[in-house]
Design a protein around this motif. Sequence first.
Motif, PDB file in Angstrom:
ATOM      1  N   LEU A 207       0.940  -0.633   0.124  1.00  0.00           N
ATOM      2  CA  LEU A 207       0.027   0.370  -0.436  1.00  0.00           C
ATOM      3  C   LEU A 207       0.848   1.828  -0.188  1.00  0.00           C
ATOM      4  CD1 LEU A 207      -2.481   1.702   0.282  1.00  0.00           C
ATOM      5  CD2 LEU A 207      -3.070   1.228   2.804  1.00  0.00           C
ATOM      6  N   ALA A 208       2.212   1.357   0.422  1.00  0.00           N
ATOM      7  CA  ALA A 208       2.534   2.253   0.711  1.00  0.00           C
ATOM      8  C   ALA A 208       3.428   2.177  -0.581  1.00  0.00           C
ATOM      9  CB  ALA A 208       3.661   2.141   1.707  1.00  0.00           C
ATOM     10  N   ASP A 209       3.779   1.469  -1.177  1.00  0.00           N
ATOM     11  CA  ASP A 209       4.035   1.665  -2.234  1.00  0.00           C
ATOM     12  C   ASP A 209       3.470   2.159  -3.557  1.00  0.00           C
ATOM     13  OD1 ASP A 209       6.618   0.449  -1.800  1.00  0.00           O
ATOM     14  OD2 ASP A 209       6.563  -1.379  -2.806  1.00  0.00           O
ATOM     15  N   ALA A 210       1.864   1.848  -3.696  1.00  0.00           N
ATOM     16  CA  ALA A 210       0.882   2.067  -4.247  1.00  0.00           C
ATOM     17  C   ALA A 210       0.597   3.342  -4.039  1.00  0.00           C
ATOM     18  CB  ALA A 210       0.085   1.215  -3.574  1.00  0.00           C
ATOM     19  N   VAL A 211       0.960   4.308  -2.361  1.00  0.00           N
ATOM     20  CA  VAL A 211       0.646   5.588  -2.593  1.00  0.00           C
ATOM     21  C   VAL A 211       1.895   6.403  -2.948  1.00  0.00           C
ATOM     22  CG1 VAL A 211       0.340   7.507  -1.049  1.00  0.00           C
ATOM     23  CG2 VAL A 211       0.114   4.764  -0.568  1.00  0.00           C
ATOM     24  N   HIS A 212       3.367   5.952  -2.949  1.00  0.00           N
ATOM     25  CA  HIS A 212       4.452   5.969  -4.150  1.00  0.00           C
ATOM     26  C   HIS A 212       4.416   6.802  -5.137  1.00  0.00           C
ATOM     27  CE1 HIS A 212       7.472   7.353  -0.594  1.00  0.00           C
ATOM     28  NE2 HIS A 212       7.165   6.413  -0.388  1.00  0.00           N
ATOM     29  N   VAL A 213       3.711   5.396  -6.059  1.00  0.00           N
ATOM     30  CA  VAL A 213       3.397   5.452  -7.453  1.00  0.00           C
ATOM     31  C   VAL A 213       2.653   6.248  -7.792  1.00  0.00           C
ATOM     32  CG1 VAL A 213       3.040   3.735  -9.167  1.00  0.00           C
ATOM     33  CG2 VAL A 213       4.636   2.629  -7.153  1.00  0.00           C
ATOM     34  N   ALA A 214       1.448   6.801  -6.910  1.00  0.00           N
ATOM     35  CA  ALA A 214       0.386   7.393  -6.943  1.00  0.00           C
ATOM     36  C   ALA A 214       0.706   9.343  -7.496  1.00  0.00           C
ATOM     37  CB  ALA A 214      -0.434   7.420  -6.223  1.00  0.00           C
ATOM     38  N   GLY A 215       1.795   8.775  -6.656  1.00  0.00           N
ATOM     39  CA  GLY A 215       3.208  10.482  -6.913  1.00  0.00           C
ATOM     40  C   GLY A 215       1.797  11.900  -6.527  1.00  0.00           C
ATOM     41  N   LEU A 216       2.404  12.033  -4.906  1.00  0.00           N
ATOM     42  CA  LEU A 216       1.276  12.859  -4.505  1.00  0.00           C
ATOM     43  C   LEU A 216       2.084  13.990  -4.905  1.00  0.00           C
ATOM     44  CD1 LEU A 216       0.678  11.330  -1.259  1.00  0.00           C
ATOM     45  CD2 LEU A 216      -0.639  11.040  -3.046  1.00  0.00           C
TER      46      LEU A 216
END
Lengths: 295, 82
Positions: A207-216
């Motif tokens: 999940l943390a990876d997915a948030v990183h990939v989302a590019g906040l």
Amino acid sequence: MSVVFLCPGQGQVPRDLGDLVRASGDDLAAAFEARLGPEAFDDPLADYARQQAALVAIGVGRARRALEVLAEPEHAATFGEVVGVAGHSLGEITALFVAGALDGPGAVRLAAERGQAVQDARVPEWEEAGMLALSGPTVHDHIEALLAEHGVELANDNAGDQLVAVGRSEALAALGSQARELGLRAVRLETTGPSHSSYMLPVVAPLADAVHVAGLTEPRIPFWSGLTARRAVDPPTEIGRLIAERVRWRETLLDLVGVLHPTHFLDIGPGGAMARLARKTVPEVAAHTLDELDP
Amino acid sequence: MAELTREAVEARIERALAAFDVDTSQLAPDAEMEALDIDSLDIVELSQILHDDFEIDIKPQDFGGATTYGDALDVVFRRAGI
């Protein structure tokens, strides 16, 4: 005058979820369809990815409407500026949109990734787990002893009189009986999994990876974390970890008020659970629902 | 299973709400759920009671559009087919 937005999590999932996603906004519905396929509208409860993406699409659509409503002269004078935002559990992804850290379609995609990470981690042991809401004026006095005795975890600290425990169903049933003897209410919740507990540890890193990939991008509006009950300093890590830890909603509201001193809360809904919890914890701040402003 | 009539279902709902510390003297069709202090946990528990006692297939989300007590009763009666 100032307002803090509150974004609910999974709560009660509407029966007409697919139709609500279609109505949430063309770009949101398109992101939902692109990630999950057109069939996802017809059966949005089929898996966690669909369900979580659908709920966030609806949340983002409502947040957009809330921003429009607050820009109307009659409300702009009353509410003033949006100075902060917090989301309960999954609602943190909607809150990232409100904060300006993620666009609407990006929020829908991230919710799908969150749901997919949960889906991928699912093991048969989850079938025997559940969540139990405990309420009553003395619930905080008893909770530590109850958790220790029954070997369950605290998933949500929602208010001074409302907590949610998570654990094996058998243990929750025994805890519920004991809680009732202590004068507390104990209500079994229908949930999609034993969220905010150690059952979810395998979900934290993906999940943390997915948030990183989302590019906040840097939030334009301060975003409060349910993990720390403070202004978020590292949203990807905090959102990742929260799935396996307690949602500190009561403390989040207290900190928001202590730091930002808002005059109003706005629960974007659907429903009004966040406004109710806010009234319990910080009654000095007027808590409204979007449905009340925009019937 | 208890007899499935509007009167029996409404009486059971009132009993449940009294147990949830709702002031049942204020129950009226046009009374706002919010003003009655009926919250989402009350609705979850009420749905479970209606299922257990009357086998009504009702979920908390069915009450989504109900803003008054009368709306909520209509939802229950519709789900029960009575």
